[in-house]
Write a protein that holds these residues in place. Structure first.
Motif, PDB file in Angstrom:
ATOM      1  N   UNK A 550     -11.070  27.688   5.383  1.00 24.23           N
ATOM      2  CA  UNK A 550     -10.326  26.432   5.350  1.00 24.23           C
ATOM      3  C   UNK A 550      -9.322  26.340   4.233  1.00 24.23           C
ATOM      4  N   UNK A 551      -8.892  27.476   3.693  1.00 20.70           N
ATOM      5  CA  UNK A 551      -7.904  27.466   2.626  1.00 20.70           C
ATOM      6  C   UNK A 551      -8.472  27.247   1.248  1.00 20.70           C
ATOM      7  N   UNK A 552      -9.803  27.352   1.119  1.00 25.73           N
ATOM      8  CA  UNK A 552     -10.403  27.144  -0.201  1.00 25.73           C
ATOM      9  C   UNK A 552     -11.614  28.053  -0.358  1.00 25.73           C
ATOM     10  N   UNK A 553     -12.074  28.161  -1.614  1.00 26.87           N
ATOM     11  CA  UNK A 553     -13.317  28.856  -1.938  1.00 26.87           C
ATOM     12  C   UNK A 553     -14.283  27.820  -2.498  1.00 26.87           C
ATOM     13  N   UNK A 554     -15.584  28.077  -2.298  1.00 26.71           N
ATOM     14  CA  UNK A 554     -16.583  27.114  -2.769  1.00 26.71           C
ATOM     15  C   UNK A 554     -17.844  27.851  -3.186  1.00 26.71           C
ATOM     16  N   UNK A 555     -18.630  27.162  -4.040  1.00 28.29           N
ATOM     17  CA  UNK A 555     -19.930  27.707  -4.450  1.00 28.29           C
ATOM     18  C   UNK A 555     -21.022  27.127  -3.554  1.00 28.29           C
ATOM     19  N   UNK A 556     -21.856  28.010  -3.032  1.00 25.58           N
ATOM     20  CA  UNK A 556     -22.915  27.576  -2.117  1.00 25.58           C
ATOM     21  C   UNK A 556     -23.846  26.564  -2.775  1.00 25.58           C
ATOM     22  N   UNK A 557     -24.125  26.774  -4.051  1.00 27.67           N
ATOM     23  CA  UNK A 557     -25.120  25.947  -4.731  1.00 27.67           C
ATOM     24  C   UNK A 557     -24.566  24.615  -5.221  1.00 27.67           C
ATOM     25  N   UNK A 558     -23.246  24.454  -5.128  1.00 27.08           N
ATOM     26  CA  UNK A 558     -22.637  23.222  -5.625  1.00 27.08           C
ATOM     27  C   UNK A 558     -21.677  22.658  -4.574  1.00 27.08           C
ATOM     28  N   UNK A 559     -22.203  22.010  -3.583  1.00 23.83           N
ATOM     29  CA  UNK A 559     -21.329  21.419  -2.552  1.00 23.83           C
ATOM     30  C   UNK A 559     -20.273  20.509  -3.174  1.00 23.83           C
ATOM     31  N   UNK A 560     -19.058  20.651  -2.670  1.00 24.50           N
ATOM     32  CA  UNK A 560     -17.957  19.839  -3.182  1.00 24.50           C
ATOM     33  C   UNK A 560     -17.213  20.498  -4.325  1.00 24.50           C
ATOM     34  N   UNK A 561     -17.796  21.528  -4.925  1.00 21.99           N
ATOM     35  CA  UNK A 561     -17.114  22.231  -6.023  1.00 21.99           C
ATOM     36  C   UNK A 561     -16.280  23.350  -5.419  1.00 21.99           C
ATOM     37  N   UNK A 562     -15.169  22.972  -4.826  1.00 23.93           N
ATOM     38  CA  UNK A 562     -14.327  23.993  -4.197  1.00 23.93           C
ATOM     39  C   UNK A 562     -12.978  24.075  -4.905  1.00 23.93           C
ATOM     40  N   UNK A 563     -12.240  25.113  -4.559  1.00 24.84           N
ATOM     41  CA  UNK A 563     -10.942  25.354  -5.194  1.00 24.84           C
ATOM     42  C   UNK A 563     -10.005  25.918  -4.136  1.00 24.84           C
ATOM     43  N   UNK A 564      -8.811  25.353  -4.023  1.00 24.86           N
ATOM     44  CA  UNK A 564      -7.816  25.847  -3.065  1.00 24.86           C
ATOM     45  C   UNK A 564      -7.410  27.267  -3.449  1.00 24.86           C
ATOM     46  N   UNK A 565      -7.033  28.028  -2.450  1.00 24.39           N
ATOM     47  CA  UNK A 565      -6.668  29.421  -2.709  1.00 24.39           C
ATOM     48  C   UNK A 565      -5.546  29.530  -3.739  1.00 24.39           C
TER      49      UNK A 565
END
Length: 760
Positions: A550-565
């Protein structure tokens, strides 16, 4: 199994296509450009005694006249090209081998000056005996076109499976027939056009070609240049259908540009298009042994393809024909011979449904003849003998992912097979017919894709797949977006450019969606792996704890802690991130050790499709009118339902041309109808009132993508011929199915009926 998947994404250039502003090489002009035109042989076979250029050079604006003798004397150029057999000179050297063979190139400041000078080039010829028929060319004593191949053999292949002789002897009935498909012209609306210019030892070519990397490789070999010293670019193609595969006019233009030190442009006139490439004419001798219950026990096939004057693709293409000659049926004992033969005619190359349409016309026509003689329903006879998963094909490979039962189910329903046609008006007759086909795709081949993530979050899609009206560009973008999990609006795609876009064997053989699709999938996987690694470093976590999509990376253990590419690239101080992907098959027909002992897998998958038709035959004039046509294919997984329907319907309409009226005619060894007045192609008036199509899909969401550009086409001619047979009882074994052929067959049947009545 049904037509259910995929989605229709709007084509980015839809408006430009409607208003006519799409980009073509035809429209390209560069500063300092001059023009080239070919001087062509009027004779089908002749020794070139001399080429005198003095008068032509006196025309104002003429810069040079390039001859074969000049190229032959130049040690820095190999004047012959062709893969796998380099037998074609840039311009004729020593002799001309067909009427229309280029024997010199006039280079001038304007097209008018070039056109004025062409007839002033004085070529002295000594005519030689010529041959235009492939069967005649294969006989002892026939005129020899190439001294290196004194038997005129341009590729021969042999396949044996089981004991065909014994099975034929033990069969309850044996049916034999000869079926002929003539040469035809591709007639793309955009003619071949090329512009070449040298920058020191570097060559830049813009051309309307289906295989830009093949053109690059050929020109690098010709001039002894390092890989990458030739740049080949293309834009949209205004149709191709196989005419623009591999290398065509590019060597002439590159040599002309080298001779004058200026950019040179060549655009073929319509008659020159007819004199440059054509479909393989083919004569198919077919015998089939069956039991009384309709079980096919043996098949013997002998195919003679007319290669024309130069090899082009014929050495390998004749082998592709061999692997398809069995048809989509389980036959335990098979003997197949295919040969392509040089003749003094226009060189031949793939024609939509390459090498297959000629074969399907033979085996599907004969199957209806067998059904009639046995008193069986033609559909039931097909079902009884269909190839199905697990069956062994004559090549020895075990078949899988076959769906011919579903193909036939769809044809049966669409044409209303269980209902007789409506009553025909007086003096006319109506009938229904259907046919199916089998075709392999080019194997081995290679496709590479590159996805470059920019700092602003957009992604460059680098692919050498060529857009020629079939929707390849839209398909590439849709697949890349799906594999990356982003909107196609974030993707940027230019045209094929061998300096920028990675290798692709060709945009042909209905291979692009499958082969380039896999390359794109692997490039997306590679890019996402790089993003996962980069994010893991940034967050100091294990890469397995990072998700990408979806155009971003995220941490499995921290939902919502994502970062756009793009944020991730900025944090890592990177301007870009690149993913690479390659599809390559390491097996196939052309890798087999012995062409006379074909055995083993020949293709990554088999293409499957069919057509059904209802026709009305005017018994007084012989005219055939196709009232209804249904075309279908097995698509594996559909990318775009709309584009698949367009391809199937395009196959139906395109196929009506060779079926009803298209034929390249020769008189005294020369094409006599090289124009669109005498050579007819289908118009809107020839399109059936009812034309429908289906794309059958697997229920498995992981099913392979299948190309669909040619799947229905080979079935069109036999479907129409079988409908004519059902309507009238006459069997036409030569294409096209013109009114004269119908009337001759009707007269012959009446005479036979009269003789039988007299005998009784």
């Amino acid at each position: 199994m049904a037509e259910h998947g995929g989605r229709d994404a709007r084509m980015r250039d839809a408006e430009a296509r409607v208003v006519g502003t799409v980009e073509f090489v035809l429209d390209v002009r560069v500063e300092g450009m001059v023009h080239a035109q070919a001087v062509r042989s009027p004779y089908p076979h002749a020794v070139i005694r001399a080429v005198r250029t003095d008068d032509a050079l006196k025309v104002p604006g003429v810069l040079h006249v390039l001859t074969g003798a000049e190229l032959e004397a130049d040690p820095s150029v190999d004047p012959y090209f062709g893969s796998p057999r380099p037998d074609q000179p840039v311009v004729a050297i020593g002799k001309a081998r067909y009427a229309g063979d280029p024997v010199a190139i006039v280079i001038a400041e304007t097209t008018a000056a070039a056109a004025e000078a062409v007839p002033l080039v004085d070529v002295e010829y000594s005519e030689l005996p010529y041959v235009v028929d492939a069967l005649d060319a294969a006989r002892p004593g026939a005129p020899v076109l190439h001294e290196a191949w004194p038997d005129n053999n341009c590729g021969s292949w042999r396949l044996r499976h089981g004991d065909c002789d014994r099975a034929m002897a033990e069969a309850d009935r044996v049916y034999s027939g000869t079926y002929h498909s003539p040469s035809a012209s591709h007639v793309p609306m955009e003619p071949m056009v090329c512009l070449a210019q040298w920058h020191g030892d570097r060559l830049d070519v813009q051309t309307s070609a289906q295989a830009p990397h093949a053109v690059r490789e050929a020109l690098e070999r010709m001039f002894g240049l390092a890989e990458g010293a030739v740049r080949v670019r293309t834009l949209n193609l205004g149709g191709a259908y196989g005419a623009k595969t591999q290398v065509k006019i590019e060597p002439m233009v590159a040599c002309a540009a080298r001779a004058v030190g200026r950019p040179v442009r060549m655009e073929l006139a319509r008659d020159e298009m007819f004199q440059t490439t054509a479909k393989h004419a083919a004569t198919v001798q077919l015998s089939t042994g069956v039991r009384h219950d309709g079980t096919i026990v043996a098949r013997r096939v002998s195919v003679a393809y007319n290669a024309g004057a130069y090899a082009l693709s014929s050495p390998g293409a004749s082998g592709q024909g061999l692997t398809r000659a069995n048809g989509p049926y389980t036959i335990p004992n098979v003997s197949i011979d295919c040969v392509a033969t040089y003749t003094n005619t226009v060189p031949t190359c793939p024609f939509r449904g390459a090498m297959t349409s000629q074969l399907a016309f033979a085996y599907e026509s004969q199957l209806d003849e067998i059904a009639a003689d046995l008193g069986m329903d033609p559909l039931a006879l097909r079902r009884k003998n269909l190839l199905r998963d697990g069956d062994v094909y004559p090549t020895g490979e075990q078949m899988h992912d076959l769906h011919y039962d579903a193909v036939l189910d769809d044809l049966e329903h669409a044409i209303g097979w269980d209902r007789p046609p409506e009553a025909a008006p007086p003096g006319k007759a109506r009938g229904k017919g259907l046919a199916i086909m089998l075709k392999n795709t080019l194997t081995p081949s290679r496709s590479q894709a590159r996805l470059r993530l920019r700092a602003d979050g957009r992604v460059d899609v680098h692919s050498s797949s060529v857009e020629m009206g079939q929707g390849a560009s839209a398909t590439v973008l849709q697949l890349a977006a799906d594999h990356l999990g982003i909107s196609a609006d974030r993707l940027v795609r230019g045209f094929p450019d061998t300096d920028v876009t990675p290798y692709d064997t060709t945009t042909s053989s209905s291979r692009t969606t499958y082969a380039m699709g896999l390359a794109l999938q692997r490039a997306a996987t590679d890019l996402k792996a790089h993003l996962r690694t980069l994010a893991a470093r940034h967050w100091h976590v294990d890469p397995q704890d990072v998700t990408v999509g979806g155009g971003s990376v995220a941490r499995r253990q921290e939902p919502g802690a994502d970062m756009a590419w793009e944020e991730l690239l900025s944090a890592a101080d990177l301007a870009e991130l690149v993913g690479e992907g390659t599809f390559a098959a390491d097996f196939g027909l052309l890798l087999m050790d012995d062409p006379h002992d074909v055995h083993g897998p020949v293709t990554v998958h088999w293409h499957q499709g069919g057509a059904a038709a209802e026709v009305e035959v005017d018994l007084e004039t012989g005219r055939i009118e196709v009232l209804r046509m249904h075309a279908n294919c097995y698509a594996g997984r559909v990318v775009s339902p709309h584009r698949v329907r367009q391809q199937n319907q395009g196959c139906a309409v395109f196929g009506l041309g060779p079926t009803l009226f298209e034929e390249l005619l020769y008189q005294d060894g020369t094409v006599s109808n090289p124009n669109l007045s005498d050579y007819m192609i289908p118009s809107i008036l020839d399109v059936p009132e009812v034309i429908t199509s289906s794309a059958l899909e697997s229920d498995d969401p992981r099913a392979e993508l299948h190309g669909v550009g040619e799947m229905a086409l080979p079935a069109v001619s036999p479907a129409v011929a079988n409908a004519v047979f059902a309507a009238t009882g006459i069997r036409l074994t030569e294409l096209p199915l013109g009114p004269e052929s119908v009337l001759r067959a009707l007269d012959e049947r009446r005479r036979n009926d009269d003789q039988e009545g007299t005998t009784r």
